[in-house]
Design a protein around this motif. Sequence first.
Motif, mmCIF file in Angstrom:
data_model
loop_
_atom_site.group_PDB
_atom_site.id
_atom_site.type_symbol
_atom_site.label_atom_id
_atom_site.label_comp_id
_atom_site.label_asym_id
_atom_site.label_seq_id
_atom_site.Cartn_x
_atom_site.Cartn_y
_atom_site.Cartn_z
ATOM 1 N N TRP A 15 27.613 70.573 69.167
ATOM 2 C CA TRP A 15 27.169 69.973 68.140
ATOM 3 C C TRP A 15 26.059 69.176 68.570
ATOM 4 C CZ3 TRP A 15 29.934 64.974 67.915
ATOM 5 C CH2 TRP A 15 29.281 64.295 67.092
ATOM 6 N N LEU A 16 25.538 68.590 67.708
ATOM 7 C CA LEU A 16 23.995 67.696 67.805
ATOM 8 C C LEU A 16 23.050 68.337 69.228
ATOM 9 C CD1 LEU A 16 25.502 64.166 67.402
ATOM 10 C CD2 LEU A 16 24.239 65.326 66.190
ATOM 11 N N GLN A 30 19.252 67.025 69.578
ATOM 12 C CA GLN A 30 19.580 65.518 69.477
ATOM 13 C C GLN A 30 19.964 65.379 70.909
ATOM 14 O OE1 GLN A 30 20.438 67.208 66.785
ATOM 15 N NE2 GLN A 30 20.158 65.474 65.147
ATOM 16 N N ARG A 63 35.783 65.467 68.279
ATOM 17 C CA ARG A 63 34.308 64.659 67.641
ATOM 18 C C ARG A 63 34.675 63.128 68.617
ATOM 19 N NH1 ARG A 63 32.279 68.849 66.184
ATOM 20 N NH2 ARG A 63 31.021 68.633 64.624
ATOM 21 N N TYR A 80 24.412 59.183 75.040
ATOM 22 C CA TYR A 80 24.300 58.576 73.638
ATOM 23 C C TYR A 80 24.585 58.372 72.397
ATOM 24 C CZ TYR A 80 22.908 61.298 69.104
ATOM 25 O OH TYR A 80 22.255 61.365 67.693
ATOM 26 N N PHE A 81 26.114 58.020 72.797
ATOM 27 C CA PHE A 81 27.097 57.281 72.198
ATOM 28 C C PHE A 81 27.143 55.578 72.760
ATOM 29 C CE2 PHE A 81 28.046 61.704 69.746
ATOM 30 C CZ PHE A 81 28.063 60.902 68.866
ATOM 31 N N GLN A 104 24.439 54.639 71.505
ATOM 32 C CA GLN A 104 24.744 54.346 69.520
ATOM 33 C C GLN A 104 25.416 52.455 69.368
ATOM 34 O OE1 GLN A 104 25.867 56.847 66.646
ATOM 35 N NE2 GLN A 104 24.256 58.101 66.904
ATOM 36 N N ASP A 154 27.429 57.142 64.402
ATOM 37 C CA ASP A 154 27.441 58.427 63.363
ATOM 38 C C ASP A 154 28.559 58.339 62.888
ATOM 39 O OD1 ASP A 154 27.885 61.189 62.610
ATOM 40 O OD2 ASP A 154 26.100 62.370 64.627
ATOM 41 N N GLU A 206 30.302 60.902 62.048
ATOM 42 C CA GLU A 206 31.214 61.748 62.526
ATOM 43 C C GLU A 206 31.832 61.092 63.784
ATOM 44 O OE1 GLU A 206 30.837 66.179 62.189
ATOM 45 O OE2 GLU A 206 28.584 65.426 62.078
ATOM 46 N N ASN A 215 31.941 58.086 64.745
ATOM 47 C CA ASN A 215 33.350 56.478 64.772
ATOM 48 C C ASN A 215 34.628 56.548 64.188
ATOM 49 O OD1 ASN A 215 33.803 53.860 63.022
ATOM 50 N ND2 ASN A 215 31.520 53.559 62.319
#
Length: 347
Positions: A59-60, A63, A294, A322-323, A326, A338, A340, A342
Amino acid sequence: MKTKVLIIGQGISGTWLSYYLEKSGIDHFVIDQENPHTASRQAGGLINPVTGRNKVKTWLADQLLPFCRTAYEEMGACLEVAVIESKPIIECFGNPEAAALFSRRVSENPNYLEISSCSPIQLDLFHNCHEVGLIRPAYLVNVQLLLSSWRNRLHALEKIGAYNFDVHQLKETNTGFTYKDITCNRVIFCDGARIQERQISSTIPLAPTKGEALILKIPDLPPSFVYKNKLTLLPLSSPGYWWAGSSYEWSFDDANPTSSFKEQTVSALEKWLAIPFEVVEQRAAIRMGTMERRPLVGFDSPEKKWGLLNGLGTKGCSLAPYFAHQLAENLVKGTVIDPEANWTRFQ
């Protein structure tokens, strides 16, 4: 003491969130009782673009991989240590069916999968290894060095309390929270499995899993690669030492290592490795994930009084920077997290 943000936990999530808050100039304080048996401190540190037996793209992945490489290199430069290196993965095929499956996946993910006409390793290092596949780019993070180096920085800045967090001493106020002698505007929980101690956990489909691994001494195995069969072998920073694992146990009684894992892993290694190895140590930890695999990222409300960066499961080394970025950008600039990831998707 007054601070803007109180971070609970200095595992991989709390470390990256602290880093990005510092870069944004947001005053913060971290509470963490150092524990060598947490999931972050037991992690192997692999960032892999594909997952599972079917080698489905993570997933992802498109990125995450470039973002993580840059992020870890930048943090390493900040700390003056090297915490990430490119480490291609060699998949050993013990039968023609496994090689054929990998070949089919190459056409689906040619940017990450490859079967080389010339093997990059000696095949006689392994039993029944007639062909290999390559997975790249893949990266190996020195998680222990990263966490200890950032912790030293926090100590030097007097930005960490090295003690256990007691949720019962956290008191909400009109402007934020107090915790013992600390006054803060908001709290962000990055404390992994301890999320189960809070009422919020009842609304989220949490999926804690236990992972076990062995530390091995394999002096004759070239450390230029990560090796995969049913197990994964990761080279450690000490020459000749390897991390072997890991398990993915949904049902468990405690976080302690088990004799059954050790016996099964040693048996599998004996069938795979054609060179001597020695078991040095056994490790185990509980990872926190969700049933949908997730993460849990974001704040409780538009006022952002408290937030989460949790539920990263087995992908902590790739998802955390990454998060965390964010979450920090959402706090500072109001940018979108994102959907998915949050965690308010469960409200």
